[in-house]
Structures are given as structure tokens and as C-alpha cells.
Design a protein around this motif. Structure first.
Motif, short mmCIF file in Angstrom:
data_model
loop_
_atom_site.label_atom_id
_atom_site.label_comp_id
_atom_site.label_asym_id
_atom_site.label_seq_id
_atom_site.Cartn_x
_atom_site.Cartn_y
_atom_site.Cartn_z
N SER A 154 -34.59 -57.81 -29.04
CA SER A 154 -33.98 -58.49 -27.88
C SER A 154 -35.04 -59.09 -26.94
N HIS A 155 -35.93 -59.86 -27.52
CA HIS A 155 -37.02 -60.45 -26.74
C HIS A 155 -37.11 -61.95 -27.01
N VAL A 156 -37.23 -62.72 -25.94
CA VAL A 156 -37.41 -64.17 -26.03
C VAL A 156 -38.65 -64.52 -25.22
N ARG A 157 -39.46 -65.39 -25.78
CA ARG A 157 -40.65 -65.86 -25.07
C ARG A 157 -40.67 -67.38 -25.16
N VAL A 158 -40.77 -68.03 -24.00
CA VAL A 158 -40.84 -69.48 -23.95
C VAL A 158 -42.18 -69.85 -23.33
N THR A 159 -42.93 -70.66 -24.04
CA THR A 159 -44.20 -71.18 -23.55
C THR A 159 -43.97 -72.64 -23.20
N PHE A 160 -44.29 -73.00 -21.95
CA PHE A 160 -44.09 -74.40 -21.56
C PHE A 160 -45.42 -75.02 -21.17
N THR A 161 -45.47 -76.35 -21.28
CA THR A 161 -46.70 -77.10 -21.03
C THR A 161 -46.47 -78.10 -19.91
N PRO A 162 -47.05 -77.86 -18.74
CA PRO A 162 -46.92 -78.84 -17.65
C PRO A 162 -47.52 -80.18 -18.07
#
Length: 160
Positions: free
Chosen positions: A76-84
């Protein structure tokens, strides 16, 4: 648009075509089976979030991509990596907060969500990551009516 933008002319990319997902069948007939959440489903939730400074979605600016979403349904884990879009993006924390709020509203409550800035893409990456993943800081931010209004504007559906 806001006057005095740090990135006044961002590169705008074409949106990917939405794909249908094949839903696994529950052959055991268990009506309480929970269908797993996958990478595409999480991406579909966040791809249309509007950038706080531009009339484009986070997908169109390549701030979020499907490949930058990690899902561990078993744990039950979500990881979102975003790039400015730029190293000194003043809206990085707001963008991360928008992603967090959208997923809190969209995913079952059993999921732990981590939102991080892609390594090496922001001047204050460690500080932004700390803010976005600290429950107390997020709760305090969401008590600010002006910030909540900005987040809600970014999450409002567009009908283009």
C-alpha cells in the motif's frame, strides 16, 4: 498567468493518449477482493493537474510522467517523483501539495503516499521533499485558505 514568472515560456509537450486498463477478473468469486492500484491508474489521477502558473497540465509540462510513478500495491505504497520546469521553481511545493491532495482524495486511505522532487532538479530539493512528506507541515498548509484555494484551482477539471 502570473506576472514575473520564473519560467515564462515553458516547453509544452503533447499529452499521451489515454489507454484503457484491463481489469483482472476475480476468478475466486470473492466479492470482497480489492483490485490492485497500478502505475497507470495513479498517473491518470495526477496527469491533468493544472500548473499553478501556466494554463497547462503537469503532464503537458512533463512535470509528471507515468514512469515517475511507483506503486507497491502489496505494501500500500505510492511514490510520485516530479520534475519542476526550472531549478528555482517557486511553485514546487505547491505542485507537490497538489499531487498529494489529489491522491489523498482519489486513493483508498490504506495507501502511504510519498511525493518527491526528482534528484538534482531543484535548488532546494531536500527542503521541498521534507515539507511535502511531513504530515504536520501538510496539515498546516491545508489550514491556509489561500493555499487551499490555489490547490483546488489546480485540481479543478478542465473541459478542453
Amino acid at each position: 498567468m502570473v506576472a514575473g514568472l520564473i519560467n515564462a515560456n515553458p516547453i509544452v509537450y503533447e499529452k499521451k493518449e489515454r489507454r484503457g486498463r484491463s481489469v483482472p477478473s476475480t476468478a475466486d468469486g470473492d466479492e470482497y477482493s480489492v483490485e490492485p492500484i497500478d502505475q497507470l491508474e495513479v498517473f491518470d489521477h495526477i496527469r491533468d493537474i493544472k500548473d499553478p502558473e501556466h494554463p497547462y497540465s503537469l503532464e503537458e509540462l512533463k512535470v509528471v510522467t507515468e514512469d515517475a510513478v511507483e506503486v507497491d500495491d502489496k505494501h500500500s505504497h505510492v511514490r510520485v517523483t516530479f520534475t519542476p520546469t526550472v531549478e528555482h521553481c517557486s511553485m514546487a511545493t505547491v505542485i507537490g501539495l497538489c499531487i498529494r491532495v489529489k491522491l489523498l482524495r482519489s486513493l483508498p486511505s490504506r495507501y502511504k503516499v510519498d511525493i518527491i522532487v526528482a534528484p538534482g532538479t531543484h535548488a532546494t530539493e531536500a527542503a521541498v521533499n521534507k515539507q511535502l512528506n511531513d504530515k504536520e507541515r501538510v496539515a498546516a498548509a491545508l489550514e491556509n485558505p489561500n493555499l487551499v484555494e490555489m490547490v483546488d484551482q489546480c485540481l479543478a477539471p478542465s473541459y478542453d
